[in-house]
Design an enzyme around this catalytic site. Structure first.
Site, PDB file in Angstrom:
ATOM      1  N   GLU A  90     -42.823 -23.517  16.684  1.00 35.87           N
ATOM      2  CA  GLU A  90     -41.890 -24.220  15.811  1.00 35.87           C
ATOM      3  C   GLU A  90     -40.746 -24.854  16.594  1.00 35.87           C
ATOM      4  OE1 GLU A  90     -40.222 -21.766  12.737  1.00 35.87           O
ATOM      5  OE2 GLU A  90     -42.177 -20.949  12.196  1.00 35.87           O
ATOM      6  N   CYS A 103     -33.625 -27.228  18.112  1.00 26.96           N
ATOM      7  CA  CYS A 103     -33.758 -25.785  18.321  1.00 26.96           C
ATOM      8  C   CYS A 103     -35.188 -25.517  18.748  1.00 26.96           C
ATOM      9  CB  CYS A 103     -33.430 -25.055  17.017  1.00 26.96           C
ATOM     10  SG  CYS A 103     -33.699 -23.275  17.119  1.00 26.96           S
ATOM     11  N   CYS A 110     -42.935 -13.101  19.642  1.00 28.15           N
ATOM     12  CA  CYS A 110     -41.845 -12.389  20.307  1.00 28.15           C
ATOM     13  C   CYS A 110     -42.158 -10.896  20.261  1.00 28.15           C
ATOM     14  CB  CYS A 110     -40.539 -12.661  19.550  1.00 28.15           C
ATOM     15  SG  CYS A 110     -39.082 -11.886  20.290  1.00 28.15           S
ATOM     16  N   CYS A 114     -37.096  -7.064  16.350  1.00 21.32           N
ATOM     17  CA  CYS A 114     -35.953  -6.952  15.433  1.00 21.32           C
ATOM     18  C   CYS A 114     -36.478  -6.821  13.992  1.00 21.32           C
ATOM     19  CB  CYS A 114     -35.034  -8.166  15.559  1.00 21.32           C
ATOM     20  SG  CYS A 114     -34.316  -8.338  17.202  1.00 21.32           S
ATOM     21  N   CYS A 117     -36.481  -9.936  11.446  1.00 19.94           N
ATOM     22  CA  CYS A 117     -36.881 -11.251  11.962  1.00 19.94           C
ATOM     23  C   CYS A 117     -38.368 -11.526  11.785  1.00 19.94           C
ATOM     24  CB  CYS A 117     -36.511 -11.338  13.442  1.00 19.94           C
ATOM     25  SG  CYS A 117     -36.888 -12.932  14.171  1.00 19.94           S
ATOM     26  N   CYS A 329     -36.264 -19.091  11.881  1.00 22.41           N
ATOM     27  CA  CYS A 329     -36.797 -17.882  12.495  1.00 22.41           C
ATOM     28  C   CYS A 329     -38.261 -17.562  12.212  1.00 22.41           C
ATOM     29  CB  CYS A 329     -35.969 -16.673  12.086  1.00 22.41           C
ATOM     30  SG  CYS A 329     -34.232 -16.980  12.103  1.00 22.41           S
TER      31      CYS A 329
HETATM   32  N1  SAH Z   1     -34.569 -13.886  20.803  1.00 23.24           N
HETATM   33  C1  SAH Z   1     -33.328 -14.610  20.872  1.00 23.24           C
HETATM   34  C2  SAH Z   1     -33.472 -16.020  20.367  1.00 23.24           C
HETATM   35  C3  SAH Z   1     -33.716 -16.138  18.875  1.00 23.24           C
HETATM   36  S1  SAH Z   1     -32.322 -16.852  18.151  1.00 23.24           S
HETATM   37  C4  SAH Z   1     -32.241 -13.824  20.128  1.00 23.24           C
HETATM   38  O1  SAH Z   1     -32.563 -12.816  19.534  1.00 23.24           O
HETATM   39  O2  SAH Z   1     -31.092 -14.204  20.203  1.00 23.24           O
HETATM   40  C5  SAH Z   1     -32.569 -16.609  16.476  1.00 23.24           C
HETATM   41  C6  SAH Z   1     -31.369 -15.968  15.828  1.00 23.24           C
HETATM   42  O3  SAH Z   1     -31.661 -15.739  14.443  1.00 23.24           O
HETATM   43  C7  SAH Z   1     -31.067 -14.610  16.419  1.00 23.24           C
HETATM   44  O4  SAH Z   1     -29.683 -14.394  16.437  1.00 23.24           O
HETATM   45  C8  SAH Z   1     -31.735 -13.688  15.421  1.00 23.24           C
HETATM   46  O5  SAH Z   1     -31.234 -12.394  15.496  1.00 23.24           O
HETATM   47  C9  SAH Z   1     -31.428 -14.388  14.135  1.00 23.24           C
HETATM   48  N2  SAH Z   1     -32.278 -13.994  13.004  1.00 23.24           N
HETATM   49  C10 SAH Z   1     -33.528 -13.516  13.031  1.00 23.24           C
HETATM   50  N3  SAH Z   1     -33.966 -13.220  11.797  1.00 23.24           N
HETATM   51  C11 SAH Z   1     -32.961 -13.541  10.958  1.00 23.24           C
HETATM   52  C12 SAH Z   1     -32.794 -13.468   9.546  1.00 23.24           C
HETATM   53  N4  SAH Z   1     -33.748 -13.007   8.758  1.00 23.24           N
HETATM   54  N5  SAH Z   1     -31.621 -13.891   9.041  1.00 23.24           N
HETATM   55  C13 SAH Z   1     -30.640 -14.382   9.840  1.00 23.24           C
HETATM   56  N6  SAH Z   1     -30.740 -14.460  11.164  1.00 23.24           N
HETATM   57  C14 SAH Z   1     -31.874 -14.040  11.728  1.00 23.24           C
END
Ligand code: SAH
Length: 349
Positions: A90, A103, A110, A114, A117, A329
């Site tokens: 994406e 972006c 990944c 988390c 996510c 995401c």
């Molecule tokens: N792996 C890296 C890059 C991804 S950035 C990182 O974790 O920073 C994507 C951002 O969106 C990250 O801050 C992640 O924690 C956040 N994110 C993931 N799922 C999300 C959700 N359901 N709602 C809001 N933010 C989310």
């Protein structure tokens, strides 16, 4: 096959010299590739024999546009690209008054796990090459017909888990004969892989580092972010302070607000305490509801922001773009994978 587009201009020059070509060829080929040409045939100022030789020895990647969604709300565009091996990634184009930001993804999937996510649900398939990251910028720009001024490495994947390729990609987009995008126009986001933060700090690049914090205490953070069990949040804060000392760059902390999990006042107080001595910026994100996750969006964004500000910490609430197009995401990729599974096709993974 040689992955020509992942090469620096110097590496290209050396390769072409080994093929008996003059020194200026490297620069020529580099410029063509960074304009997003689809074949060596288009490199009209190269001798025909050389074009043919490159065509047999080198891969010229061009992602196939699998799906594209344009938000009716704000013009955000989400791209789903199919790579040469059938995997999908994406890319999101966001249009702001100050310019276009793309972006990009750094991995297929990944492995950071988390809990909130969508990108990590099916794990990591593989790393992206520098060329595959560059292609996301090039082909988004070509498709949209608009210049891209900013890049954020905030799509699918953990950049620090593919740091060699990410650093090479940064060198490529930064090059004056390529897209020439300055480091100050680039952000890199990490879930907190400390060795990566330290390595980046040593390099002293002027990009913006974003750290996905999401909780300032070990207990909560380990519960929602498994990476915290390897790299504890106390060490993470220490690494961030060191990073600031080395680079002089203010770090941005991402904080997705989850109802009853990380939205308590004492957690805002803890953030302020840990950031003391460093001009951090906290970006509060309304949690995107992910079907696979049990977490719900918090209703305390304004209160939490106020609490942080009462301690002198700058905090903003992130404006959400593309809410009507699964823009965040890993959601579109998940959806496409599920549809393919439902249709009984190979998902390429
Ligand atoms: N792996 C890296 C890059 C991804 S950035 C990182 O974790 O920073 C994507 C951002 O969106 C990250 O801050 C992640 O924690 C956040 N994110 C993931 N799922 C999300 C959700 N359901 N709602 C809001 N933010 C989310």
């Amino acid at each position: 096959m040689i992955d020509l587009k992942s090469m620096s201009q110097q590496e290209m020059t050396e390769l072409l010299r080994s093929m008996g070509q003059p020194a200026f060829r490297g620069r020529q080929v580099f410029s063509w590739l960074h304009r997003g040409v689809a074949s060596f045939e288009e490199m009209t100022d190269l001798p025909k024999a050389l074009r043919e030789r490159l065509g047999t020895d080198c891969a010229l990647t061009v992602p196939r546009l699998e799906r594209k969604q344009v938000s009716r709300l704000d013009g955000t565009i989400k791209y789903l690209w199919e790579l040469a091996d059938g995997n999908c990634i994406e890319t999101v184009l966001m249009r702001y008054h100050h310019g276009n930001t793309v972006c990009i993804s750094s991995q297929v999937g990944c492995r950071m796990g988390c809990a909130f996510c969508a990108s990590t649900v099916a794990g990591r398939v593989r790393d992206l090459t520098p060329a595959e990251m560059l292609d996301q910028v090039l082909f988004t720009q070509l498709d949209a017909g608009e210049e891209i001024s900013n890049i954020v490495l905030m799509g699918i994947g953990e950049p620090m888990d593919n740091l060699d390729h990410v650093l090479k990609f940064l060198e490529l987009v930064n090059h004056p004969d390529g897209l020439n995008i300055g480091m100050r126009h680039i952000s890199l986001s990490t879930c907190g892989v400390i060795p990566g933060i330290r390595r980046l700090g040593e390099l002293g690049l002027q990009l913006t580092l974003s750290v996905s914090l999401h909780a300032p205490d070990s207990e909560t953070r380990s519960r929602i972010m498994p990476v915290n069990r390897a790299y504890d949040v106390e060490e993470l804060f220490a690494a961030c302070h060191d990073y600031f000392r080395k680079t002089g760059r203010r770090i941005s902390f991402e904080y997705a607000m989850i109802d009853g999990v990380n939205d308590h006042d004492w957690q805002a107080d803890r953030i302020a305490e840990k950031l003391r001595g460093m001009p951090g910026h906290v970006n509060l994100i309304p949690l995107n509801d992910v079907v696979e996750s049990p977490f719900k969006p918090s209703k305390r964004l304004a209160a939490f922001q106020k609490r942080l500000e009462s301690h002198g910490v700058t905090a903003t609430v992130r404006r959400s773009l593309g809410g009507d197009i699964d823009a965040s995401c890993g959601q579109l990729r998940r959806k496409a994978m599920e549809e393919k599974e439902a249709a009984g096709c190979e998902s390429g993974e």
